[in-house]
Design an enzyme around this catalytic site. Structure first.
Site, PDB file in Angstrom:
ATOM      1  N   HIS A 238     -62.478 -14.815 -14.974  1.00 17.79           N
ATOM      2  CA  HIS A 238     -63.908 -15.108 -15.139  1.00 17.79           C
ATOM      3  C   HIS A 238     -64.713 -13.906 -14.654  1.00 17.79           C
ATOM      4  O   HIS A 238     -64.444 -13.340 -13.593  1.00 17.79           O
ATOM      5  CB  HIS A 238     -64.252 -16.360 -14.336  1.00 17.79           C
ATOM      6  CG  HIS A 238     -65.720 -16.560 -14.154  1.00 17.79           C
ATOM      7  ND1 HIS A 238     -66.606 -16.471 -15.200  1.00 17.79           N
ATOM      8  CD2 HIS A 238     -66.467 -16.825 -13.040  1.00 17.79           C
ATOM      9  CE1 HIS A 238     -67.829 -16.683 -14.746  1.00 17.79           C
ATOM     10  NE2 HIS A 238     -67.771 -16.897 -13.441  1.00 17.79           N
TER      11      HIS A 238
ATOM     12  N   CYS B  43     -67.855 -22.417 -14.543  1.00 18.25           N
ATOM     13  CA  CYS B  43     -67.278 -21.163 -15.055  1.00 18.25           C
ATOM     14  C   CYS B  43     -65.802 -21.325 -15.412  1.00 18.25           C
ATOM     15  O   CYS B  43     -65.214 -20.437 -16.039  1.00 18.25           O
ATOM     16  CB  CYS B  43     -67.461 -20.051 -14.045  1.00 18.25           C
ATOM     17  SG  CYS B  43     -69.164 -19.885 -13.476  1.00 18.25           S
TER      18      CYS B  43
ATOM     19  N   ASN C 140     -72.730 -12.383 -15.762  1.00 16.42           N
ATOM     20  CA  ASN C 140     -71.848 -13.545 -15.593  1.00 16.42           C
ATOM     21  C   ASN C 140     -72.361 -14.648 -16.521  1.00 16.42           C
ATOM     22  O   ASN C 140     -73.449 -15.180 -16.308  1.00 16.42           O
ATOM     23  CB  ASN C 140     -71.891 -13.970 -14.121  1.00 16.42           C
ATOM     24  CG  ASN C 140     -71.114 -15.240 -13.837  1.00 16.42           C
ATOM     25  OD1 ASN C 140     -70.851 -16.041 -14.727  1.00 16.42           O
ATOM     26  ND2 ASN C 140     -70.775 -15.437 -12.579  1.00 16.42           N
TER      27      ASN C 140
HETATM   28  C1  LIG Z   1     -74.002 -12.740  -4.138  1.00 20.20           C
HETATM   29  C2  LIG Z   1     -73.408 -11.506  -3.483  1.00 20.20           C
HETATM   30  C3  LIG Z   1     -73.491 -10.341  -4.462  1.00 20.20           C
HETATM   31  C4  LIG Z   1     -74.219 -11.158  -2.236  1.00 20.20           C
HETATM   32  O1  LIG Z   1     -73.585 -10.040  -1.625  1.00 20.20           O
HETATM   33  P1  LIG Z   1     -73.154 -10.110  -0.111  1.00 20.20           P
HETATM   34  O2  LIG Z   1     -72.599  -8.796   0.236  1.00 20.20           O
HETATM   35  O3  LIG Z   1     -72.279 -11.299   0.115  1.00 20.20           O
HETATM   36  O4  LIG Z   1     -74.557 -10.337   0.574  1.00 20.20           O
HETATM   37  P2  LIG Z   1     -74.879 -11.100   1.911  1.00 20.20           P
HETATM   38  O5  LIG Z   1     -75.500 -12.408   1.579  1.00 20.20           O
HETATM   39  O6  LIG Z   1     -73.706 -11.108   2.870  1.00 20.20           O
HETATM   40  O7  LIG Z   1     -75.968 -10.117   2.500  1.00 20.20           O
HETATM   41  C5  LIG Z   1     -75.637  -8.775   2.873  1.00 20.20           C
HETATM   42  C6  LIG Z   1     -76.909  -7.980   3.006  1.00 20.20           C
HETATM   43  O8  LIG Z   1     -77.499  -7.792   1.711  1.00 20.20           O
HETATM   44  C7  LIG Z   1     -78.817  -8.344   1.682  1.00 20.20           C
HETATM   45  N1  LIG Z   1     -78.991  -8.980   0.384  1.00 20.20           N
HETATM   46  C8  LIG Z   1     -78.584 -10.216  -0.016  1.00 20.20           C
HETATM   47  N2  LIG Z   1     -78.908 -10.417  -1.301  1.00 20.20           N
HETATM   48  C9  LIG Z   1     -79.527  -9.298  -1.718  1.00 20.20           C
HETATM   49  C10 LIG Z   1     -80.084  -8.887  -2.939  1.00 20.20           C
HETATM   50  N3  LIG Z   1     -80.050  -9.687  -4.018  1.00 20.20           N
HETATM   51  N4  LIG Z   1     -80.619  -7.660  -3.020  1.00 20.20           N
HETATM   52  C11 LIG Z   1     -80.647  -6.833  -1.961  1.00 20.20           C
HETATM   53  N5  LIG Z   1     -80.137  -7.159  -0.766  1.00 20.20           N
HETATM   54  C12 LIG Z   1     -79.578  -8.380  -0.647  1.00 20.20           C
HETATM   55  C13 LIG Z   1     -78.861  -9.349   2.809  1.00 20.20           C
HETATM   56  O9  LIG Z   1     -80.175  -9.520   3.274  1.00 20.20           O
HETATM   57  C14 LIG Z   1     -77.983  -8.681   3.842  1.00 20.20           C
HETATM   58  O10 LIG Z   1     -78.715  -7.665   4.497  1.00 20.20           O
HETATM   59  P3  LIG Z   1     -78.441  -7.329   6.068  1.00 20.20           P
HETATM   60  O11 LIG Z   1     -77.052  -6.819   6.139  1.00 20.20           O
HETATM   61  O12 LIG Z   1     -79.479  -6.294   6.355  1.00 20.20           O
HETATM   62  O13 LIG Z   1     -78.621  -8.634   6.773  1.00 20.20           O
HETATM   63  C15 LIG Z   1     -71.952 -11.749  -3.075  1.00 20.20           C
HETATM   64  O14 LIG Z   1     -71.871 -12.688  -2.037  1.00 20.20           O
HETATM   65  C16 LIG Z   1     -71.084 -12.184  -4.177  1.00 20.20           C
HETATM   66  O15 LIG Z   1     -70.880 -11.470  -5.115  1.00 20.20           O
HETATM   67  N6  LIG Z   1     -70.497 -13.373  -4.061  1.00 20.20           N
HETATM   68  C17 LIG Z   1     -69.627 -13.878  -5.081  1.00 20.20           C
HETATM   69  C18 LIG Z   1     -70.245 -15.016  -5.751  1.00 20.20           C
HETATM   70  C19 LIG Z   1     -70.237 -14.926  -7.239  1.00 20.20           C
HETATM   71  O16 LIG Z   1     -70.111 -13.911  -7.856  1.00 20.20           O
HETATM   72  N7  LIG Z   1     -70.425 -16.065  -7.812  1.00 20.20           N
HETATM   73  C20 LIG Z   1     -70.539 -16.169  -9.219  1.00 20.20           C
HETATM   74  C21 LIG Z   1     -70.371 -17.563  -9.641  1.00 20.20           C
HETATM   75  S1  LIG Z   1     -68.652 -17.907  -9.940  1.00 20.20           S
END
Ligand SMILES: CC(C)(COP(=O)(O)OP(=O)(O)OC[C@H]1O[C@@H](n2cnc3c(N)ncnc32)[C@H](O)[C@@H]1OP(=O)(O)O)[C@@H](O)C(=O)NCCC(=O)NCCS
Length: 340
Positions: free
Chosen positions: A248, A109, A279
């Protein structure tokens, strides 16, 4: 920078179309990522087609004949051949001459901002007069519908810019680097070598994108703000000089978090193309730039901080003066008045 242009996949994909296999919801995806829709390219449209369209549009907008392009740099994570690179094919299709250097870079990215840094250096050194930089992705080919970390984030598209000589420098010093300690945080599930080394009775699935979302998110909010500040300082500026912030388009929470940490003026314009383009990895910064200019939210000549970051983990940032010329995004681009 003489022009910027972009094209997006022509299919609008809403969150509801993706939530079933990951047991998610439209509401969850909007709240955690800001994404409402993303664009996928049709099956028959290949990543090189998107790259060619964006490149052609950037050249037309800059009114530069392809024969005057000395180098074509293509950034991508979704070109399917390790060799040969995509850039020579795109350069050929665009009508660039045999003396045009053409090579790919893979900085995920951050690829487009790496390419702009390289183009700037080539022009300043006199190695090239005009350079075409393209970020192109068809990431829908690498999406596993059941993957909860990635399936709802990515979209397809390509963006491009022409870099050339200017009376006043329009590209500031590039701050770039990487953190290989987090090499495994974003990437594909398998390498090509896995197919060769697999046992005869072992099935190796098609490689798809996945990430450790929480650690990527933490990295963006802890390591990146000072790097953005460094890019501004290296340009001899302060955050209050920046008119437009084009990070980004990883995730709207990341965009908003960086915006809050960076001490910009209240009226700074922030790119939010992720909301309906998703993205698009190396294409996201030029696509967001193209859209801000096309919609009139940003103006030619304004100072923009652009900042690519992603798998590697890799990053590159620089301050640019926004170009006068914007390519035609074609029908169906977000924010385009209907009928165009
Ligand atoms: C990917 C992302 C959206 C996940 O969100 P998050 O808040 O970190 O999610 P987590 O993995 O900590 O999980 C939190 C909860 O959501 C749930 N969850 C995870 N992915 C899920 C999904 N796709 N849909 C619904 N629920 C989801 C988990 O099971 C967890 O539930 P719990 O609290 O009951 O255990 C987030 O980590 C993110 O945006 N990261 C940045 C990475 C990015 O954007 N990268 C792009 C490439 S540069």
């Amino acid at each position: 920078m003489l022009s910027v242009a972009g094209v997006r996949g022509d299919q609008v994909v809403a969150n509801d179309a993706l939530v079933g296999p990951i047991d998610s919801s439209d509401e969850w995806i909007r709240r955690r990522t800001g994404i409402v829709t993303r664009r996928y390219a049709r099956r028959e449209v290949l990543v090189e087609d998107l790259a060619e369209q964006a490149g052609r549009s950037a050249l037309a907008a800059a009114a530069i004949d392809p024969a005057r392009i000395d180098a074509v740099i293509v950034a991508s994570i979704s070109w399917m051949q390790t060799t040969p690179a995509m850039a020579p094919l795109v350069a050929h299709r665009l009508g660039c001459g045999p003396g045009t250097a053409a090579f790919d870079i893979n900085a995920a990215c951050a690829g487009y901002c790496h390419g702009i840094g390289q183009a700037d250096a080539l022009v300043r050194a006199g190695t090239a007069e005009h350079v075409l930089v393209i970020g192109a992705e068809k990431i829908s080919d690498f999406i596993e519908p059941t993957d909860r970390t990635m399936s709802f984030i990515m979209g397809d598209g390509a963006g491009a810019a022409v870099v050339g000589p200017a009376d006043e420098p329009a590209i500031g010093p590039t701050i770039w680097g990487s953190d290989g300690r987090l090499h495994g945080a974003i990437g594909l599930t398998h390498s090509w070598l896995d197919f060769k080394t697999a046992a005869d009775d072992e099935h190796v699935p098609w490689p798809t994108a996945r990430q450790d979302g929480p650690s990527v998110y933490r990295w963006t909010q802890t390591a990146l703000p000072q790097l953005a500040e460094a890019a501004i300082a290296e340009a001899g500026l302060t955050p209050s000089d920046i008119d437009v912030f084009i990070p980004h388009q990883a995730n709207l929470r990341i965009v908003e978090g960086l915006h809050q940490r960076l001490g910009f003026r209240d009226d700074v314009v922030v790119a939010r193309d992720i909301v309906d383009s998703g993205n698009t990895s190396s294409a996201s910064v030029p696509l967001a730039t193209e859209r801000l200019l096309r919609e009139g939210l940003a103006k030619p000549g304004q100072l923009a901080l652009q900042f690519g970051f992603g798998a590697g983990l890799a990053y590159a940032a620089q301050v640019v003066r926004l170009p006068d010329a914007v390519g035609d995004a074609g029908p169906g681009a977000p924010g385009t008045p209907s009928g165009r």
